[in-house]
Motif scaffolding. Sequence first.
Motif, mmCIF file in Angstrom:
data_model
loop_
_atom_site.group_PDB
_atom_site.id
_atom_site.type_symbol
_atom_site.label_atom_id
_atom_site.label_comp_id
_atom_site.label_asym_id
_atom_site.label_seq_id
_atom_site.Cartn_x
_atom_site.Cartn_y
_atom_site.Cartn_z
ATOM 1 N N MET A 6 0.739 -1.062 0.148
ATOM 2 C CA MET A 6 0.105 0.223 0.184
ATOM 3 C C MET A 6 1.094 1.318 0.016
ATOM 4 N N SER A 7 0.221 2.326 -0.509
ATOM 5 C CA SER A 7 1.248 3.609 -0.638
ATOM 6 C C SER A 7 0.332 4.541 -0.757
ATOM 7 N N LEU A 8 0.724 5.776 0.024
ATOM 8 C CA LEU A 8 -0.016 7.007 0.085
ATOM 9 C C LEU A 8 0.127 7.804 -1.194
ATOM 10 N N LYS A 9 -1.323 7.651 -1.860
ATOM 11 C CA LYS A 9 -1.167 8.737 -3.240
ATOM 12 C C LYS A 9 -1.683 10.140 -2.903
ATOM 13 N N ASN A 10 -1.443 11.198 -3.794
ATOM 14 C CA ASN A 10 -1.895 12.406 -3.723
ATOM 15 C C ASN A 10 -2.031 13.266 -5.020
ATOM 16 N N LEU A 15 -2.899 20.130 -7.661
ATOM 17 C CA LEU A 15 -3.303 21.345 -6.675
ATOM 18 C C LEU A 15 -2.433 22.399 -6.650
ATOM 19 N N ARG A 16 -1.225 22.114 -6.491
ATOM 20 C CA ARG A 16 -0.078 23.227 -6.624
ATOM 21 C C ARG A 16 -0.215 23.919 -7.993
ATOM 22 N N ALA A 17 -0.272 23.362 -8.985
ATOM 23 C CA ALA A 17 -0.334 23.907 -10.280
ATOM 24 C C ALA A 17 -1.803 24.741 -10.447
ATOM 25 N N ARG A 18 -2.798 24.262 -9.887
ATOM 26 C CA ARG A 18 -4.053 24.875 -10.004
ATOM 27 C C ARG A 18 -4.079 26.299 -9.070
ATOM 28 N N PHE A 19 -3.093 26.258 -8.009
ATOM 29 C CA PHE A 19 -3.033 27.376 -7.136
ATOM 30 C C PHE A 19 -1.708 28.307 -7.616
ATOM 31 N N ASP A 20 -1.275 27.875 -8.783
ATOM 32 C CA ASP A 20 -0.059 28.393 -9.222
ATOM 33 C C ASP A 20 1.092 28.758 -8.164
ATOM 34 N N LEU A 21 1.424 27.603 -7.675
ATOM 35 C CA LEU A 21 2.484 27.797 -6.572
ATOM 36 C C LEU A 21 3.687 26.841 -7.088
ATOM 37 N N THR A 22 4.795 27.303 -6.818
ATOM 38 C CA THR A 22 5.942 26.413 -7.111
ATOM 39 C C THR A 22 6.204 25.508 -6.074
ATOM 40 N N GLN A 23 6.877 24.480 -6.215
ATOM 41 C CA GLN A 23 7.595 23.601 -5.303
ATOM 42 C C GLN A 23 7.906 24.443 -3.946
ATOM 43 N N GLU A 24 8.706 25.523 -4.194
ATOM 44 C CA GLU A 24 9.418 26.011 -3.372
ATOM 45 C C GLU A 24 8.310 27.079 -2.616
ATOM 46 N N LEU A 53 -2.012 17.769 7.021
ATOM 47 C CA LEU A 53 -3.138 18.847 7.191
ATOM 48 C C LEU A 53 -2.687 20.409 6.812
ATOM 49 N N LYS A 54 -1.454 20.637 7.149
ATOM 50 C CA LYS A 54 -0.926 22.000 6.486
ATOM 51 C C LYS A 54 -1.066 22.170 5.051
ATOM 52 N N ILE A 55 -0.689 21.298 4.339
ATOM 53 C CA ILE A 55 -0.910 21.206 3.047
ATOM 54 C C ILE A 55 -2.227 21.405 2.439
ATOM 55 N N LYS A 62 -10.179 19.187 2.084
ATOM 56 C CA LYS A 62 -10.194 18.035 2.886
ATOM 57 C C LYS A 62 -9.103 17.047 2.905
ATOM 58 N N VAL A 63 -8.574 16.577 3.639
ATOM 59 C CA VAL A 63 -7.267 15.554 3.781
ATOM 60 C C VAL A 63 -7.646 14.384 2.431
ATOM 61 N N GLU A 64 -8.873 14.161 2.834
ATOM 62 C CA GLU A 64 -9.287 12.745 1.985
ATOM 63 C C GLU A 64 -9.553 13.318 0.353
ATOM 64 N N ASP A 65 -9.295 14.457 0.204
ATOM 65 C CA ASP A 65 -9.553 14.975 -1.140
ATOM 66 C C ASP A 65 -8.061 15.354 -1.932
ATOM 67 N N VAL A 66 -7.086 15.200 -0.996
ATOM 68 C CA VAL A 66 -5.767 15.288 -1.137
ATOM 69 C C VAL A 66 -5.043 14.131 -1.282
ATOM 70 N N PHE A 67 -5.126 13.343 -0.154
ATOM 71 C CA PHE A 67 -4.383 12.220 0.020
ATOM 72 C C PHE A 67 -5.133 11.034 0.091
ATOM 73 N N TRP A 68 -4.904 9.804 -0.293
ATOM 74 C CA TRP A 68 -5.548 8.546 -0.272
ATOM 75 C C TRP A 68 -4.497 7.314 -0.317
ATOM 76 N N ILE A 69 -5.167 6.232 0.192
ATOM 77 C CA ILE A 69 -4.218 4.797 0.248
ATOM 78 C C ILE A 69 -4.608 4.192 -0.914
ATOM 79 N N GLU A 70 -3.542 3.646 -1.534
ATOM 80 C CA GLU A 70 -3.733 2.689 -2.769
ATOM 81 C C GLU A 70 -2.953 1.578 -2.550
#
Length: 70
Positions: A6-10, A15-24, A53-55, A62-70
């Motif tokens: 199992m791994s955590l997908k996200n 979302l970073r692209a949608r919010f026009d944010l760089t990784q930095e 949660l900060k991300i 909501k956390v379940e809209d960003v991260f999930w287990i696969e």
Amino acid sequence: MEGDRMSLKNRVKELRARFDLTQEQLAKKVGVTRQTIASIEKSSYTPSLFLALKICEVFHSKVEDVFWIE
């Protein structure tokens, strides 16, 4: 569950692209390095619940809209 791969997908990169944010920029907002954000996006690093949660807070999601287990 032992033996299952199992791994955590996200959706952080999407979302970073949608919010026009760089990784930095995202890294600065949540108090980690750019490399940490890159590793989370590649699913090679599992963030702490606190960091996840900060991300989610940055993306107003909501956390379940960003991260999930696969």
